[in-house]
Enzyme design. Structure first.
Site, mmCIF file in Angstrom:
data_model
loop_
_atom_site.group_PDB
_atom_site.id
_atom_site.type_symbol
_atom_site.label_atom_id
_atom_site.label_comp_id
_atom_site.label_asym_id
_atom_site.label_seq_id
_atom_site.Cartn_x
_atom_site.Cartn_y
_atom_site.Cartn_z
ATOM 1 N N LEU A 117 0.805 -1.222 0.000
ATOM 2 C CA LEU A 117 0.000 0.000 0.000
ATOM 3 C C LEU A 117 0.840 1.275 0.000
ATOM 4 O O LEU A 117 1.969 1.302 0.453
ATOM 5 C CB LEU A 117 -0.970 -0.031 1.184
ATOM 6 N N ASP A 146 -8.236 4.347 2.102
ATOM 7 C CA ASP A 146 -7.987 5.328 3.158
ATOM 8 C C ASP A 146 -6.841 4.893 4.071
ATOM 9 O O ASP A 146 -6.039 5.706 4.514
ATOM 10 C CB ASP A 146 -9.257 5.647 3.965
ATOM 11 N N HIS A 251 -12.252 -7.897 6.675
ATOM 12 C CA HIS A 251 -11.211 -7.580 5.691
ATOM 13 C C HIS A 251 -10.538 -8.865 5.196
ATOM 14 O O HIS A 251 -10.158 -9.711 5.980
ATOM 15 C CB HIS A 251 -10.156 -6.655 6.307
ATOM 16 N N GLU A 356 12.970 9.492 -1.307
ATOM 17 C CA GLU A 356 13.462 8.429 -2.179
ATOM 18 C C GLU A 356 12.362 7.475 -2.616
ATOM 19 O O GLU A 356 12.424 6.898 -3.705
ATOM 20 C CB GLU A 356 14.595 7.663 -1.478
ATOM 21 N N HIS A 405 28.534 6.894 -3.275
ATOM 22 C CA HIS A 405 29.095 6.918 -1.921
ATOM 23 C C HIS A 405 29.008 5.554 -1.245
ATOM 24 O O HIS A 405 28.639 5.435 -0.080
ATOM 25 C CB HIS A 405 28.392 7.987 -1.069
ATOM 26 N N ARG A 463 32.801 7.294 -3.928
ATOM 27 C CA ARG A 463 33.026 8.721 -3.713
ATOM 28 C C ARG A 463 34.410 9.187 -4.163
ATOM 29 O O ARG A 463 34.506 10.127 -4.948
ATOM 30 C CB ARG A 463 32.804 9.063 -2.235
#
Lengths: 607, 607
Positions: A117, A146, A251, A356, A405, A463
């Site tokens: 979800l 919801d 449910h 992200e 990195h 890096r």
């Protein structure tokens, strides 16, 4: 028959299908389908335009079922629209059926898998952004539950949609008050949802989700807004069946035995209506024409250069020959070096800020429309999108990710910034290819390979600047490796990748001065690892192997090599085996056991 | 001297320290420290109560630096407070110093590592909830950056704080407008932050973050609120140094050469003030007394029982003997069976709704105060909290996680609900132990072991009921395994865990009927894997090994066994090697190659 009557009848058909399908399957989520029957009917048979003969027609509006557990009613809509047969609905959840328990692209109208979800809205943002980029005037509808509004990813996506001005995006929230284990946080307090979405820059419209007029009006109004619109629909879970309505505890439970007959009786007989006639056929829309080459011009590197810089350069060069390539950033483009692409192709560059999950979700959405998104952040922070990455596999998504990195070699910033488990995020995923180049030219070539690869790909970059080892344009194929030091007298095979290749080379020089030769393999492709070459080179080096990687011991190169060489070679695995800390890169490589010194010792131990 | 003058002087000292520290270290984030100097001075020397001699004193207010890159000013505050020496500040980021680039508990006033943005608020929620549970009237201050307000986790935490009524929680957002790669989404539009936090149930207070009076007033006002309070502080990044103020491009860059002298000159000489005198010493507070046993009474299991049910039962029994145990749910407690704990100990049960990042973040916070949080969701959804789990390791956090519904054995719900990469989340983490029991009694004993283990622990549970294999109360220690079938004639060692133990047993019976004996190991502890027993039993079975697991091939049991047996045994690794789909559990075990039939074939192939 007027539109309202038609849609009421279709809603009833969808309810009956949902109950029957889950009854026959013996599992599934009927009550969550019942709450959205009118909304689904209005969307699929009143609002959306789509060509039932071609799911990939650019003339189609797009639909994302973010509340994936409502899959039965989605399949029922496609059956009613004439896309699949009504007969096929009885195969819900069968191992041979594309109608899975939660939507996946095995059913070809599903472009992105859902069922975890809170992911659908970001996917919708990506699709809507792709449509805007392609100058399409089609729309995207994301159907949400919801409960999933509690997921932070929903708010990352909301931010992003508002900031990008995606007024071609409409979210519909089925506010049925009940979640899996009990009531949601806000129950039927619709106003709280309104306040939240409004604060996040959306236009909210509150409606009764069982009232056809209100639904249709809201969908019309949504098209006039300058902002993304969310339709907040108050609904009743289990609507239409009195013993299910608004009841906790139902449910994810199909009706069994007599219950299904009772429920069907209450709903009444199947209305006799041909829903296919009510699908809005779209006018023709020409698909965007992309220049789509992959063989870009590589750069010359004179001096030490970080692989992340190689990545950034390659992305720009790729962007020049391929219009489908887009870049999405998590507010670190000046570190991943995606910023060069942003500067060169601002219209194909998207800022997701420090979010992200949304960055990857957006990418999945853009890939749905044929774009090739490259998403980059610190490898340490890609875990934030672990679940989106996992789901992207089920979406069979053509997305490309870069994590910069990597490892303790970043040095002073400390462990929170070190990607030490990123390989373990990507290596489990079937079909995902994983690259870890050691120098700038190989980084460039890996970008070319990952762009060409049809499917998920990950590149790990470093890096600090590293020496230039390879020639411009040398190929780095999927499943490949490079043996960079070799003789007939080799006493061990060192398998390294990225920063540790240079530690292996230092160990090589030191051992050479002592008259001992070792073989070095640059395992730039972590997945699939080059099994054939590993077996051959290990054997030629006496089946004595040292794997050395700037990663935790599980899920990375050592794991892949151990599996490839099982039963064949003695292996010493050098990896980061305890929690690292701040310090200078070279100090840390040494302290955590992956420097040249430790490679030397391992070779001695094996011989 | 009046308070305002004192705090101004301390702020100036903090600015000077921040510039000097990052200059000496040659890296770090001075400008982000400069924007918060007045706020930090007011918090540490005007507002918070703490006993500088004991970071773990329950009389202390707690502080979480969510914007972890501002570590230098945090260290400077502790130095000014007399907790560490001023001299030690020059060691910032040195490999021997606890003053790391981003905060970790190597410095003992840091209770939770930060530096991955957007995580601090959930940790604060956990600390505040723990204080309420322990009837403490202390307060928690979470110091945030504006950029991290883009992270969804911030909003998950906001939801949670409001829902739990945590008026002992005060967040301070340093709205300095500039993030790493450019301006934030909302810049200095403070009102947008106000609307968002208000919509999420908080009391927002807007202030000028460089105005001492306004800061102190806001902190006073925060204590009167019934709600969690967020102080939205308009600040200037680089404040106090004209060539840094409000300038993009200075994030994460120390001053070099003459620049530092210029900056220090502009700030002026170090004010002569003894900040230690201004620390608010707290009145004595007795710590809560926990009954803290681990050896709980196990249940008898007569018939097949799911391991998730064993987990749920064990959690209740553990809760009876240990008051420190708390449970946090992600709205699936009726599936993970954490619901029994919720029913039995409602006051120690916390609902995070569908917000897994907040669930884990809260757990880290509660562990800070000595609680032992057990957090459970579907193993598939734990990846949502991957980054929180990663950071928990750097927090050296004593948190326990359970992932239910592992693998394809869940069946019809389909791939989105199958945890197939969860082991790869936990096995890389140094110090984290990982259990995967196959029956209810072993699940119970694994819960006991993980509770006893001081540090992170993960238990993977299965959806379907499985036969009862072990006796009540049998021990399942860290690093252990069980050899459940054994003879002197064994032709192969089958290493299984969880659901595949029973497939191995079926294969055993079939092979036995053919006169072939195999050895079966239940590798219930995936990490650390029982290397000694693996080597011994593999050898006794002719070094022919089949590993069979309901997980993707990387990062799980096969990886651990291959590494343990490198060079010693031939291994066939049965795992889920392609994207699975909906179907019946037994169909899927077979289709994806981990059923008894495939074990049989593998044994044949090895012999």
């Amino acid at each position: 028959m007027d539109k309202k009557e038609v849609l009421k009848k279709i809603a009833k058909r969808l309810r009956i299908h949902s109950l029957n399908m889950t009854y026959t399957a013996g599992s599934g989520h009927p009550t969550t389908c019942l709450s959205m029957a009118e909304l689904a009917a209005c969307l699929f048979f009143g609002e959306m335009r789509y060509n039932i003969h071609d799911p990939f027609d650019w003339a189609n509006d797009e639909f994302v079922l973010s509340k994936g557990h409502a899959a039965p009613i989605l399949w029922a809509c496609y059956a009613e629209a004439g896309i699949i047969s009504l007969e096929s609905l009885k195969d819900l959840r069968n191992i041979s059926s594309p109608l899975e328990g939660h939507p996946t692209p095995r059913m070809n109208w599903v472009k992105s898998a859902t069922g975890s979800l809170g992911q659908g809205l970001s996917i919708g943002v990506g699709i809507a952004a792709a449509m805007k980029l392609a100058k399409s005037n089609r729309r995207v509808y994301v159907f949400m539950g919801d409960g999933e509004c509690a997921e932070g990813s929903t708010w990352e996506a909301s931010n992003s949609a508002a900031e990008l001005g995606l007024n071609n995006l409409c979210a519909v929230v089925d506010i049925n008050r009940l979640s899996q284990s009990g009531p949601t946080m806000h129950g039927h307090d619709i106003n709280t949802y309104t306040r939240k979405f409004k604060a996040f820059g959306w236009e909210p419209i509150e409606i009764d989700g069982h009232n056809i007029d209100q639904i249709l009006q809201a969908l019309q109004k949504a098209k006039q807004s300058e902002k993304p619109v969310v339709i907040l629909a108050r609904t009743i879970k289990g609507k239409g069946v009195s013993f299910l309505e608004d009841k906790n505890g139902w449910h994810g439970k199909p009706l069994k035995g007599d219950d299904v007959d009772k429920a069907l009786k209450e709903i009444g007989p199947m209305p006799d209506i041909d829903a296919k006639k009510y699908v809005n056929k779209p006018d023709k829309v020409a698909p965007p024409q992309f220049k789509k080459r992959f063989d870009f011009e590589k750069l010359n590197y004179g001096k030490d250069t970080a692989t992340r810089r190689g990545y950034g350069n390659a992305l720009v060069s790729l962007g020049r020959v391929n219009d489908a390539v887009v870049s999405i950033d998590g507010d670190v483009k000046n570190s991943t070096y995606a910023e060069d692409f942003f500067d060169t192709f601002p219209e194909r560059s998207f800022q997701s800020y420090i979010a992200e999950q949304n960055m990857v979700g957006m990418g999945i959405g853009m890939a749905v429309k044929g774009y090739i998104p490259f998403m980059a952040t610190f490898s340490a922070f890609l875990g934030r999108a672990h679940d989106q990455i996992r789901m992207a596999a089920y979406s069979m998504s053509n997305i490309k990710m870069a994590g910069s990195h990597a490892g303790v070699s970043i040095g002073e910033d400390g462990p929170s910034q070190m990607g030490l488990e990123d390989l373990a995020i990507f290596t489990p995923i079937p079909g995902c290819v994983v690259f870890y180049p050691c120098d700038a030219p190989s980084a460039e070539s890996c970008v070319e390979t990952m762009a060409q690869h049809d499917g998920m790909a990950y590149i790990r970059t470093t890096r600090p600047a590293t020496p230039v080892l390879y020639k411009k344009g040398e190929k780095f194929p999927v499943g490949g490796s490079k043996v960079i030091k070799k003789s007939s007298q080799d006493k061990a095979l060192i398998v390294a990748a990225g920063i540790t290749v240079f530690e292996a080379l230092k160990a090589y020089e030191e051992l050479k001065s002592r008259g001992i030769s070792i073989r070095i393999m640059d395992a730039f492709c972590i997945k699939p690892v080059d099994r054939v070459s590993l077996i051959k080179n290990a054997e030629e080096a006496g089946n004595k192997v040292v794997v050395v990687e700037d990663h935790y011991p599980s899920g990375g190169l050592g794991c892949a090599v151990s599996q490839a060489l099982a039963g064949k070679a003695d292996i010493i695995h050098l990896a980061i085996k305890s929690l690292p800390r701040s310090g200078k890169p070279e100090e840390l490589l040494d302290k955590y056991g992956i420097s040249a010194k430790h490679i030397l010792k391992a070779v001695e131990k094996l011989n």
